[in-house]
Design a protein around this motif. Sequence first.
Motif, PDB file in Angstrom:
ATOM      1  N   PHE A  66     -78.545  63.442  54.893  1.00  0.00           N
ATOM      2  CA  PHE A  66     -79.042  62.068  54.792  1.00  0.00           C
ATOM      3  C   PHE A  66     -78.379  61.340  53.637  1.00  0.00           C
ATOM      4  O   PHE A  66     -78.088  61.928  52.604  1.00  0.00           O
ATOM      5  CB  PHE A  66     -80.563  62.081  54.539  1.00  0.00           C
ATOM      6  N   LYS A  67     -78.203  60.022  53.828  1.00  0.00           N
ATOM      7  CA  LYS A  67     -77.763  59.180  52.720  1.00  0.00           C
ATOM      8  C   LYS A  67     -78.822  58.125  52.443  1.00  0.00           C
ATOM      9  O   LYS A  67     -79.455  57.625  53.375  1.00  0.00           O
ATOM     10  CB  LYS A  67     -76.438  58.475  53.053  1.00  0.00           C
ATOM     11  N   CYS A  68     -79.013  57.817  51.175  1.00  0.00           N
ATOM     12  CA  CYS A  68     -79.859  56.673  50.828  1.00  0.00           C
ATOM     13  C   CYS A  68     -79.146  55.843  49.764  1.00  0.00           C
ATOM     14  O   CYS A  68     -78.202  56.301  49.117  1.00  0.00           O
ATOM     15  CB  CYS A  68     -81.223  57.127  50.314  1.00  0.00           C
ATOM     16  N   PHE A  69     -79.602  54.611  49.621  1.00  0.00           N
ATOM     17  CA  PHE A  69     -79.053  53.687  48.630  1.00  0.00           C
ATOM     18  C   PHE A  69     -80.080  53.458  47.528  1.00  0.00           C
ATOM     19  O   PHE A  69     -81.234  53.169  47.824  1.00  0.00           O
ATOM     20  CB  PHE A  69     -78.720  52.332  49.282  1.00  0.00           C
ATOM     21  N   MET A  70     -79.641  53.541  46.285  1.00  0.00           N
ATOM     22  CA  MET A  70     -80.540  53.257  45.156  1.00  0.00           C
ATOM     23  C   MET A  70     -80.354  51.817  44.676  1.00  0.00           C
ATOM     24  O   MET A  70     -80.894  51.425  43.639  1.00  0.00           O
ATOM     25  CB  MET A  70     -80.278  54.261  44.031  1.00  0.00           C
ATOM     26  N   PHE A 111     -76.839  60.472  47.682  1.00  0.00           N
ATOM     27  CA  PHE A 111     -77.260  59.243  47.014  1.00  0.00           C
ATOM     28  C   PHE A 111     -76.081  58.311  46.771  1.00  0.00           C
ATOM     29  O   PHE A 111     -75.088  58.717  46.145  1.00  0.00           O
ATOM     30  CB  PHE A 111     -77.913  59.579  45.670  1.00  0.00           C
ATOM     31  N   HIS A 112     -76.205  57.066  47.254  1.00  0.00           N
ATOM     32  CA  HIS A 112     -75.344  56.010  46.732  1.00  0.00           C
ATOM     33  C   HIS A 112     -75.922  55.697  45.361  1.00  0.00           C
ATOM     34  O   HIS A 112     -76.956  55.033  45.251  1.00  0.00           O
ATOM     35  CB  HIS A 112     -75.332  54.775  47.636  1.00  0.00           C
ATOM     36  N   ALA A 113     -75.277  56.239  44.330  1.00  0.00           N
ATOM     37  CA  ALA A 113     -75.883  56.284  42.999  1.00  0.00           C
ATOM     38  C   ALA A 113     -75.434  55.116  42.134  1.00  0.00           C
ATOM     39  O   ALA A 113     -74.575  55.250  41.258  1.00  0.00           O
ATOM     40  CB  ALA A 113     -75.570  57.627  42.340  1.00  0.00           C
ATOM     41  N   ILE A 154     -74.046  63.512  45.101  1.00  0.00           N
ATOM     42  CA  ILE A 154     -73.686  62.142  44.704  1.00  0.00           C
ATOM     43  C   ILE A 154     -72.448  61.742  45.499  1.00  0.00           C
ATOM     44  O   ILE A 154     -71.395  62.376  45.374  1.00  0.00           O
ATOM     45  CB  ILE A 154     -73.364  62.053  43.188  1.00  0.00           C
ATOM     46  N   VAL A 155     -72.599  60.718  46.337  1.00  0.00           N
ATOM     47  CA  VAL A 155     -71.431  60.256  47.099  1.00  0.00           C
ATOM     48  C   VAL A 155     -70.576  59.342  46.224  1.00  0.00           C
ATOM     49  O   VAL A 155     -71.060  58.711  45.296  1.00  0.00           O
ATOM     50  CB  VAL A 155     -71.832  59.526  48.413  1.00  0.00           C
ATOM     51  N   HIS A 156     -69.324  59.283  46.529  1.00  0.00           N
ATOM     52  CA  HIS A 156     -68.322  58.394  45.913  1.00  0.00           C
ATOM     53  C   HIS A 156     -68.561  58.072  44.434  1.00  0.00           C
ATOM     54  O   HIS A 156     -68.726  56.923  44.053  1.00  0.00           O
ATOM     55  CB  HIS A 156     -68.129  57.117  46.736  1.00  0.00           C
ATOM     56  N   LEU A 157     -68.519  59.091  43.596  1.00  0.00           N
ATOM     57  CA  LEU A 157     -68.613  58.860  42.147  1.00  0.00           C
ATOM     58  C   LEU A 157     -67.369  58.102  41.673  1.00  0.00           C
ATOM     59  O   LEU A 157     -66.243  58.523  41.925  1.00  0.00           O
ATOM     60  CB  LEU A 157     -68.701  60.193  41.395  1.00  0.00           C
TER      61      LEU A 157
HETATM   62 ZN   LIG Z   1     -72.256  54.235  49.457  1.00  0.00          ZN
END
Ligand SMILES: [Zn+2]
Length: 393
Positions: free
Chosen positions: A55-59, A91-93, A158-161
């Motif tokens: 799963f991905k979510c946006f913060m 997480f889109h962190a 953590i996606v795309h750091l």
């Molecule tokens: Zn993202």
Amino acid sequence: MPLNAIPPTTTVANFQCKLAAAENQCWVDVGFWGGIVPNNAADLVPLVNAGVRGFKCFMIESGVDEFPAVEDADIVRAMQTLRDEKTIVMFHAEKDCSSHNHSHGAAEGKKQDENTKQQLDPATYDAFLTSRPDDMELTAIRTVIELSATAPQLPLHIVHLASAAALPTIAAAQAAGVKLSVETCFHYLTFAAENIPPRATQYKCCPPIRAAANNEALWDALLRTGEIGTVVSDHSPCTPVLKDLENGDYMQAWGGISSVGLGLPILWTGIQKRASKQHLNNNNTTTTLAKPVSFADIARWICANTAKQVGLFASKGSIAVGKDADFCIFDPHDTLIVDQSVLPFKNKLTPYHGSKLNGLVRETILRGRTVFSVTDGHVPVPTGALLLEKRTV
Ligand SMILES: [Zn+2]
């Protein structure tokens, strides 16, 4: 990604809709992410059972209304719901940490954009970079680490750091046993903020491409210290209208970069550049990086570790007896000059257009059969499968 489609992949019914659209349309085998949004906790286990890899979510505001950001309470609820499942939560962190903002909703996000606009010309890359400082990534990552205690066995990612400022925090959490993996993207390792011209919104992505020194620290985390385990495209195309090419307004343009299929020559080029830089720094006494890099390292970042992340390492991610015969034939001595007009993307805009990259993929083999070659292009009928088997790890 779960949001780059209407409807977003946040319920099983929406997932079925996406699968129907993808059927017989994929050139390679494809797995799917589910999405965590406020109030869909009851949909998460059914999505696992339907075959999402994680799963991905946006913060922070995602940029699309149908995929709202989650608050800390939503993350805790999702972690509690998924704590015993074989899955991963990503997480889109980026998290708004400015003192005048108390929520992360669309209205507040726009307010911040407007404040930045008053001070800096929105056609300059600096206006956009200033609006999304390192602290936004660091604040979000600290939150993820704090909340990880809710479900200590649940893998988090953590996606795309983009920000190397977060690396010490990540290293400390990993050393303390937090199940936290991290990826960066081809573009964060390739482009530098100081070289991005005004109105060149093809370079806009979130989090933003940062300064050259930051990029070198990301390379170091890959090559030496190991906080970052994977490198991915975060391929996120959009129509030319959404990129606001007419005005070149960085604050209005869609954030996303297209580069799927270009990763191998991009990384090979980056590594060779660093090797030759060191060559110069050392007065021509050596041609190697501090730690020699081989194709096995690149394969680990973009194949093995990514396959593990999505729970497919039993069949994908390395060449071994019993696994799918997925590989490419790569000529490291040839050259690829990227011409976006011939890239097999529906929306072709990419900041790599015109780049001269070292190395060329001559052939791509899927489960033992050639699906692409430089001489013949793609085979006429796509043979990629939709990967829906449940994860075993
Ligand atoms: Zn993202």
